[in-house]
Design a protein around this motif. Structure first.
Motif, PDB file in Angstrom:
ATOM      1  N   GLN A  13      46.319  35.770  43.263  1.00 52.97           N
ATOM      2  CA  GLN A  13      44.914  35.376  43.135  1.00 52.97           C
ATOM      3  C   GLN A  13      44.757  34.260  42.109  1.00 52.97           C
ATOM      4  OE1 GLN A  13      43.012  39.098  42.249  1.00 52.97           O
ATOM      5  NE2 GLN A  13      42.858  39.687  44.393  1.00 52.97           N
ATOM      6  N   ALA A  14      45.431  34.378  40.985  1.00 55.04           N
ATOM      7  CA  ALA A  14      45.322  33.365  39.935  1.00 55.04           C
ATOM      8  C   ALA A  14      45.911  32.026  40.383  1.00 55.04           C
ATOM      9  CB  ALA A  14      46.020  33.844  38.668  1.00 55.04           C
ATOM     10  N   LYS A  15      47.081  32.073  41.032  1.00 55.37           N
ATOM     11  CA  LYS A  15      47.700  30.841  41.531  1.00 55.37           C
ATOM     12  C   LYS A  15      46.803  30.178  42.566  1.00 55.37           C
ATOM     13  CE  LYS A  15      51.902  30.844  42.940  1.00 55.37           C
ATOM     14  NZ  LYS A  15      53.199  31.245  43.552  1.00 55.37           N
ATOM     15  N   GLY A  16      46.224  31.002  43.425  1.00 52.81           N
ATOM     16  CA  GLY A  16      45.340  30.466  44.454  1.00 52.81           C
ATOM     17  C   GLY A  16      44.118  29.803  43.864  1.00 52.81           C
ATOM     18  N   LYS A  17      43.517  30.437  42.871  1.00 54.33           N
ATOM     19  CA  LYS A  17      42.323  29.887  42.228  1.00 54.33           C
ATOM     20  C   LYS A  17      42.656  28.568  41.544  1.00 54.33           C
ATOM     21  CE  LYS A  17      38.053  29.901  41.015  1.00 54.33           C
ATOM     22  NZ  LYS A  17      37.036  29.573  42.015  1.00 54.33           N
ATOM     23  N   THR A  18      43.801  28.517  40.878  1.00 53.39           N
ATOM     24  CA  THR A  18      44.232  27.299  40.209  1.00 53.39           C
ATOM     25  C   THR A  18      44.447  26.177  41.215  1.00 53.39           C
ATOM     26  OG1 THR A  18      45.306  28.582  38.470  1.00 53.39           O
ATOM     27  CG2 THR A  18      46.011  26.297  38.716  1.00 53.39           C
ATOM     28  N   LYS A  19      45.130  26.510  42.304  1.00 51.76           N
ATOM     29  CA  LYS A  19      45.404  25.516  43.341  1.00 51.76           C
ATOM     30  C   LYS A  19      44.105  25.019  43.972  1.00 51.76           C
ATOM     31  CE  LYS A  19      49.356  25.791  45.906  1.00 51.76           C
ATOM     32  NZ  LYS A  19      50.231  26.294  46.990  1.00 51.76           N
ATOM     33  N   GLU A  20      43.173  25.939  44.221  1.00 51.61           N
ATOM     34  CA  GLU A  20      41.880  25.556  44.795  1.00 51.61           C
ATOM     35  C   GLU A  20      41.118  24.625  43.855  1.00 51.61           C
ATOM     36  OE1 GLU A  20      37.706  27.526  46.415  1.00 51.61           O
ATOM     37  OE2 GLU A  20      39.197  28.798  45.464  1.00 51.61           O
ATOM     38  N   THR A  21      41.063  24.980  42.586  1.00 49.87           N
ATOM     39  CA  THR A  21      40.355  24.177  41.600  1.00 49.87           C
ATOM     40  C   THR A  21      40.978  22.785  41.460  1.00 49.87           C
ATOM     41  OG1 THR A  21      39.752  26.175  40.386  1.00 49.87           O
ATOM     42  CG2 THR A  21      39.595  24.110  39.185  1.00 49.87           C
ATOM     43  N   LEU A  22      42.292  22.734  41.404  1.00 56.71           N
ATOM     44  CA  LEU A  22      42.987  21.452  41.294  1.00 56.71           C
ATOM     45  C   LEU A  22      42.742  20.612  42.543  1.00 56.71           C
ATOM     46  CD1 LEU A  22      44.862  19.670  39.638  1.00 56.71           C
ATOM     47  CD2 LEU A  22      46.786  20.827  40.721  1.00 56.71           C
ATOM     48  N   GLY A  23      42.794  21.250  43.705  1.00 57.45           N
ATOM     49  CA  GLY A  23      42.533  20.536  44.950  1.00 57.45           C
ATOM     50  C   GLY A  23      41.141  19.938  44.983  1.00 57.45           C
ATOM     51  N   ASN A  24      40.160  20.711  44.512  1.00 59.25           N
ATOM     52  CA  ASN A  24      38.788  20.197  44.442  1.00 59.25           C
ATOM     53  C   ASN A  24      38.686  19.028  43.469  1.00 59.25           C
ATOM     54  OD1 ASN A  24      37.442  21.834  46.323  1.00 59.25           O
ATOM     55  ND2 ASN A  24      37.165  23.473  44.833  1.00 59.25           N
ATOM     56  N   ALA A  25      39.380  19.134  42.341  1.00 56.71           N
ATOM     57  CA  ALA A  25      39.293  18.100  41.304  1.00 56.71           C
ATOM     58  C   ALA A  25      39.862  16.768  41.775  1.00 56.71           C
ATOM     59  CB  ALA A  25      40.023  18.565  40.047  1.00 56.71           C
ATOM     60  N   VAL A  26      40.950  16.825  42.537  1.00 58.37           N
ATOM     61  CA  VAL A  26      41.581  15.580  42.965  1.00 58.37           C
ATOM     62  C   VAL A  26      41.167  15.173  44.379  1.00 58.37           C
ATOM     63  CG1 VAL A  26      43.572  15.844  41.440  1.00 58.37           C
ATOM     64  CG2 VAL A  26      43.701  16.705  43.781  1.00 58.37           C
ATOM     65  N   GLY A  27      40.370  16.005  45.023  1.00 56.12           N
ATOM     66  CA  GLY A  27      39.891  15.673  46.362  1.00 56.12           C
ATOM     67  C   GLY A  27      40.903  15.939  47.466  1.00 56.12           C
ATOM     68  N   ASN A  28      41.836  16.848  47.223  1.00 49.03           N
ATOM     69  CA  ASN A  28      42.870  17.177  48.197  1.00 49.03           C
ATOM     70  C   ASN A  28      42.435  18.426  48.970  1.00 49.03           C
ATOM     71  OD1 ASN A  28      45.193  18.089  49.528  1.00 49.03           O
ATOM     72  ND2 ASN A  28      46.547  17.239  47.959  1.00 49.03           N
ATOM     73  N   GLU A  29      41.949  18.226  50.189  1.00 46.37           N
ATOM     74  CA  GLU A  29      41.434  19.339  50.985  1.00 46.37           C
ATOM     75  C   GLU A  29      42.521  20.336  51.365  1.00 46.37           C
ATOM     76  OE1 GLU A  29      39.156  17.960  54.326  1.00 46.37           O
ATOM     77  OE2 GLU A  29      37.947  16.650  53.068  1.00 46.37           O
ATOM     78  N   ARG A  30      43.723  19.844  51.618  1.00 50.30           N
ATOM     79  CA  ARG A  30      44.817  20.745  51.990  1.00 50.30           C
ATOM     80  C   ARG A  30      45.147  21.703  50.843  1.00 50.30           C
ATOM     81  NH1 ARG A  30      50.812  19.227  54.330  1.00 50.30           N
ATOM     82  NH2 ARG A  30      51.538  21.357  54.390  1.00 50.30           N
ATOM     83  N   MET A  31      45.225  21.165  49.635  1.00 52.67           N
ATOM     84  CA  MET A  31      45.536  21.999  48.475  1.00 52.67           C
ATOM     85  C   MET A  31      44.423  23.020  48.247  1.00 52.67           C
ATOM     86  SD  MET A  31      46.385  20.942  44.514  1.00 52.67           S
ATOM     87  CE  MET A  31      47.788  19.941  44.947  1.00 52.67           C
ATOM     88  N   THR A  32      43.190  22.612  48.438  1.00 54.12           N
ATOM     89  CA  THR A  32      42.055  23.514  48.297  1.00 54.12           C
ATOM     90  C   THR A  32      42.164  24.661  49.299  1.00 54.12           C
ATOM     91  OG1 THR A  32      40.642  21.706  47.532  1.00 54.12           O
ATOM     92  CG2 THR A  32      39.537  23.676  48.344  1.00 54.12           C
ATOM     93  N   ALA A  33      42.485  24.329  50.533  1.00 54.10           N
ATOM     94  CA  ALA A  33      42.617  25.345  51.577  1.00 54.10           C
ATOM     95  C   ALA A  33      43.780  26.286  51.284  1.00 54.10           C
ATOM     96  CB  ALA A  33      42.808  24.686  52.929  1.00 54.10           C
ATOM     97  N   GLU A  34      44.900  25.729  50.842  1.00 51.50           N
ATOM     98  CA  GLU A  34      46.051  26.562  50.498  1.00 51.50           C
ATOM     99  C   GLU A  34      45.709  27.519  49.364  1.00 51.50           C
ATOM    100  OE1 GLU A  34      49.251  23.868  49.612  1.00 51.50           O
ATOM    101  OE2 GLU A  34      49.584  23.386  51.722  1.00 51.50           O
TER     102      GLU A  34
END
Length: 57
Positions: A13-34
């Protein structure tokens, strides 16, 4: 819930939240979805363990 499974669920859950937040910050939709998928896996693992514990009692 076994301690190791609880730790795995929390970590996912923590890794997913981090990845989602980072994806949103850099505009990477794939990372956000992952990240969202990883969070869901962690939540499913936690739910499975809680259900398993309920039936053991």
């Amino acid at each position: 819930m076994s301690a190791s499974e609880k730790a795995k669920a929390t970590t996912e859950q923590a890794k997913g939240k981090t990845k989602e937040t980072l994806g949103n910050a850099v505009g990477n939709e794939r990372m956000t979805a992952e990240g969202k998928i990883e969070q869901s896996k962690g939540e499913a693992r936690a739910a499975k363990e809680k259900a398993s514990d309920a039936f053991k009692r």
